[in-house]
Design a protein around this motif. Sequence first.
Motif, short mmCIF file in Angstrom:
data_model
loop_
_atom_site.label_atom_id
_atom_site.label_comp_id
_atom_site.label_asym_id
_atom_site.label_seq_id
_atom_site.Cartn_x
_atom_site.Cartn_y
_atom_site.Cartn_z
N LEU A 131 0.93 -1.26 -0.07
CA LEU A 131 -0.02 0.03 -0.10
C LEU A 131 0.95 1.25 -0.02
O LEU A 131 1.55 1.43 0.90
N HIS A 132 0.88 1.98 -1.13
CA HIS A 132 1.67 3.24 -1.15
C HIS A 132 1.04 4.15 -0.07
O HIS A 132 -0.11 4.44 -0.07
N SER A 133 1.68 5.32 0.41
CA SER A 133 1.69 6.30 1.33
C SER A 133 0.67 7.17 0.15
O SER A 133 0.94 7.32 -1.01
N ARG A 134 0.00 8.10 0.81
CA ARG A 134 -0.71 8.96 0.25
C ARG A 134 0.14 10.00 -0.58
O ARG A 134 -0.28 10.48 -1.83
N ASP A 135 1.33 10.27 -0.34
CA ASP A 135 2.24 11.09 -0.94
C ASP A 135 3.06 10.51 -1.83
O ASP A 135 4.07 11.08 -2.79
N GLY A 136 3.12 9.03 -1.85
CA GLY A 136 3.60 8.27 -3.11
C GLY A 136 5.13 7.95 -2.76
O GLY A 136 6.02 7.49 -3.57
N ALA A 420 2.03 28.64 -11.15
CA ALA A 420 0.89 27.68 -11.80
C ALA A 420 0.50 26.91 -10.42
O ALA A 420 1.54 26.76 -9.68
N PHE A 421 -0.44 26.39 -10.59
CA PHE A 421 -1.00 25.76 -9.52
C PHE A 421 -1.27 24.14 -9.85
O PHE A 421 -2.04 23.96 -10.84
N GLY A 422 -1.05 23.32 -9.06
CA GLY A 422 -1.33 21.82 -9.36
C GLY A 422 -1.67 21.13 -8.02
O GLY A 422 -1.33 21.46 -7.06
N SER A 423 -2.56 20.06 -8.20
CA SER A 423 -2.98 19.44 -6.80
C SER A 423 -2.13 18.53 -6.32
O SER A 423 -2.09 18.18 -5.11
N ASP A 424 -1.31 17.93 -7.11
CA ASP A 424 -0.59 16.44 -7.02
C ASP A 424 -1.49 15.50 -6.41
O ASP A 424 -1.11 14.50 -5.87
N TRP A 425 -2.89 15.54 -6.87
CA TRP A 425 -3.74 14.40 -6.34
C TRP A 425 -3.34 13.24 -7.24
O TRP A 425 -2.75 13.06 -8.00
N PRO A 426 -3.44 12.18 -6.37
CA PRO A 426 -3.93 11.73 -5.03
C PRO A 426 -3.41 11.79 -3.97
O PRO A 426 -3.86 11.56 -2.77
N VAL A 427 -2.31 12.63 -3.96
CA VAL A 427 -1.53 13.03 -2.56
C VAL A 427 -2.51 13.77 -1.74
O VAL A 427 -2.30 13.84 -0.69
N SER A 428 -2.79 14.98 -2.57
CA SER A 428 -4.02 15.81 -1.76
C SER A 428 -5.24 16.13 -2.66
O SER A 428 -5.11 15.72 -3.83
#
Length: 522
Positions: A131-136, A420-428
């Motif tokens: 299982l990967h952590s949320r931040d990968g 510029a803005f990016g979410s990094d989803w699924p990290v957040s």
Amino acid sequence: MPTVFTNGVIHSLDPNHSDPDWVMVDQGRIEAVGTGPPPPGTPYDLAGRTLLPGFQDAHIHPPLGGLAMLRCDLHDVGEPAAYIDAIARYAATHPDQTWILGGGWTMESFPGGVARTELIDHVVPDRPVFLHSRDGHAAWVNTRALAQAGVTAATPDPPDGRIERDADGNPSGTLQEGAVALVGRHAPSDTVDDHVEGIRRAQEMLLGLGITAWQDAWVEQPTHEAYRRLDADGGLTARVVGAQWWDRHRGTDQLEELLRRAVEPTVRYQPTAIKLMVDGVCENGTAALQAPYAGTVDDVGLTFIPPEVLVEAVPAIMAAGVQPHFHAIGDRAIRDALDAVAAGDPADAARVRPQIAHIQVINDADVPRFAELGVVANAQALWACNDACMLQLTAPRLGPERTGWQYRFRDLLAGAARLAFGSDWPVSTADPFEQMAVAVTRQEAPEDEPFLPDQALGPAEVLYGFTMGSAYVNHRDDTSGSITPGKVADLVVATADPLVEKDIGSISVDATFVDGELVAGS
């Protein structure tokens, strides 16, 4: 007959024109905008709501996020007991899965950021769990997974990672950075079909959030083929730039292969960037710093791509007309990335628009270099707050001085850098309005102490970053990013005006249009 949007607030994000009263859309394009009575056409009644350009996410991982949603999904589950319940339920309802795959757990949920094998062993003793952590940047595994991979107390840490261990030196259940591959290489590989399904699932959610274009920040060969297949089959609605993954275990020998893919675009997918992951993350001590982490003598984190490789590769990437997209979190990694751009031709940099994502810890001397070198600052706004990760893991590791160097959005903008803005989803979360709220308030919740409030941005600045700012970094600012005649009719109908609504995070999307066609909502 054209469609005319009227009877609401319209923010065009076009710096050359004031906001209009109505927008006319015809044949997928913005035909006209104006003030006063609307022209003839099929009316779309905004009913007091707000019309915006479609949002663009400059750093996101849709295949990973989509696959996580389809597997053992621990995102937003909460805490260790809830994680275990979710893992047990997934295992019970998927008895034919030889491996339990998924992720989404957060490091701050566990003491010291370390998740342990015995928690999973209690509910899944008979199959490997990975299982990967949320931040990968980490993975949580059970004893069966470690045994299948042959990882024991005698297994050395890889150069680019760390095996968390108990007092006796035995692997305790968390693998950091490059150590994830010790088990990951034994797990079933994701196929092109898997990636196609993941992108489909992610796209459905992202369109519902008003995201009409993005840059996928981790494109390997299966992802590349999945995007091409989806677009050929008519399944790709969003406009996508692919940042191809630079294999940090290889050198410039891979450049020819990556550049060859860069000239294989389809109608809605362009693989015209290369992702260079320079370091790790602060919360597990793998971000690359110029001085040692607090409480250590010589621990300065990890550098995944040596500076000498960057200064050779990046000028060549830019000269080929391809955009470097750096992951750089620590101040040493950010400086190495800026130095690599500086080693190239300034004309090439101006043409390809290099970007550094995450920009977490920036030394004073490097703030003005973003504008000087034409490097876009790609910000993940949701992280700029006093959340549990910051308070429990990051700030103690960095120490007081460097904690104050984080997420310097105002300093960068004041220094004429492009944001510029990016979410990094699924990290957040991928929700643009939730991210905007943190960029403006520097708070996770209203009762929290704002995190470095002098670095906060105004609502208009943040909205511009999610539209024209990200369109610029995606090389789509001439065709999208604002409500301007001649541009594509990628539009969002929001429930409230983010420029006046105090609780920006409460705003949602009622409808999303791509090429003037309704693709989400109503």
